[in-house]
Enzyme design. Structure first.
Site, short mmCIF file in Angstrom:
data_model
loop_
_atom_site.label_atom_id
_atom_site.label_comp_id
_atom_site.label_asym_id
_atom_site.label_seq_id
_atom_site.Cartn_x
_atom_site.Cartn_y
_atom_site.Cartn_z
N GLU A 280 -5.13 3.44 -4.04
CA GLU A 280 -5.89 2.21 -4.34
C GLU A 280 -7.00 2.02 -3.30
O GLU A 280 -8.09 1.54 -3.63
CB GLU A 280 -4.96 0.99 -4.36
CG GLU A 280 -4.06 0.90 -5.57
CD GLU A 280 -4.77 0.55 -6.88
OE1 GLU A 280 -6.00 0.29 -6.86
OE2 GLU A 280 -4.10 0.54 -7.92
N TRP B 83 -10.63 3.48 -11.49
CA TRP B 83 -9.30 4.06 -11.31
C TRP B 83 -9.17 5.41 -12.03
O TRP B 83 -8.48 6.31 -11.54
CB TRP B 83 -8.21 3.09 -11.78
CG TRP B 83 -6.84 3.66 -11.64
CD1 TRP B 83 -5.97 3.99 -12.62
CD2 TRP B 83 -6.18 4.00 -10.41
NE1 TRP B 83 -4.81 4.52 -12.10
CE2 TRP B 83 -4.92 4.53 -10.73
CE3 TRP B 83 -6.55 3.90 -9.05
CZ2 TRP B 83 -4.01 4.97 -9.77
CZ3 TRP B 83 -5.63 4.34 -8.09
CH2 TRP B 83 -4.39 4.86 -8.45
N TYR C 116 -1.16 6.85 -18.44
CA TYR C 116 -0.92 6.03 -17.26
C TYR C 116 -0.55 4.61 -17.67
O TYR C 116 0.42 4.04 -17.15
CB TYR C 116 -2.17 6.03 -16.37
CG TYR C 116 -2.09 5.10 -15.19
CD1 TYR C 116 -1.27 5.39 -14.10
CD2 TYR C 116 -2.84 3.92 -15.15
CE1 TYR C 116 -1.19 4.53 -13.02
CE2 TYR C 116 -2.77 3.05 -14.08
CZ TYR C 116 -1.94 3.36 -13.01
OH TYR C 116 -1.85 2.49 -11.95
#
Length: 198
Positions: free
Chosen positions: A43, A51, A21
């Site tokens: 988000e 995350w 990522y």
């Protein structure tokens, strides 16, 4: 220098999914409205969590939310919400699920007006902002731009889009280049930013 030897932002850690990522997505300027909407919703689900938790569940989220097709999501009713609350592949939080649905409706309204991408990117004047932070401790949790974006989104009916969440969003979609200067992706994302246009 191979990717294995490359110097990265410390937050990418040692998890292969997180490293991929960091290396391929984070900080890359995005203009596709559907991709931006997906990131905004994810988000929101991340609020209060890490995350990497969301990243591991991303494919399940895509399956559960019709690949973040806002037209489909805007039609979700109580039966769909009940189904999502039973889906162990996603974050089962009623408030966040209901916010995702109302955010889809707000997204469609913006798309029918100035356009969602144009609206978002106007907060950095349509050009990725290039920062030059050397240490993680230097990175702010929110910025004047993320505060302005959060306020504007709230006025359009969006939820779970506070200033800190929006700063993370802006970093993720390349509206700001917050790779540390010692990270190999800083220069690469700066070059992508220089070529970016809406």
């Amino acid at each position: 220098m191979s990717k294995a030897e490359a110097k990265r932002c410390p937050w990418s850690g040692s998890d292969a999914l997180y490293i991929a990522y960091h290396d391929e997505e984070w900080g890359v300027p995005k203009s596709d409205a559907r991709a931006l909407f997906e990131k905004l919703v994810l988000e929101g689900f991340q609020a209060g969590l890490s995350w990497i938790t969301i990243l591991r569940k991303r494919e399940a989220f895509r399956a559960a939310f019709d690949n973040f097709d806002a037209q489909a999501m805007a039609r979700y009713g109580p039966r769909k919400v009940a189904s999502l609350l039973k889906d162990e592949g996603i974050v089962r939080h009623r408030g966040k699920i209901e916010a995702a649905i109302s955010n889809a409706r707000a997204f469609l309204e913006l798309e029918s007006g100035p356009g969602f991408s144009q609206f978002l990117w106007s907060f950095v004047d349509g050009t990725p902002k290039q920062n030059a932070y050397k240490k993680m401790a230097d990175l702010p949790a929110e910025t004047p731009e993320s505060k302005a974006l959060a306020k504007a989104l709230k006025s359009h009916g969006f939820r779970f889009t506070g200033p800190t969440t929006m700063h993370a969003f802006m970093q993720g979609v390349g509206m700001v280049n917050d790779h540390l200067t010692g990270c190999f992706r800083h220069e690469e994302c700066a070059k992508l930013g220089a070529r970016f246009s809406l």
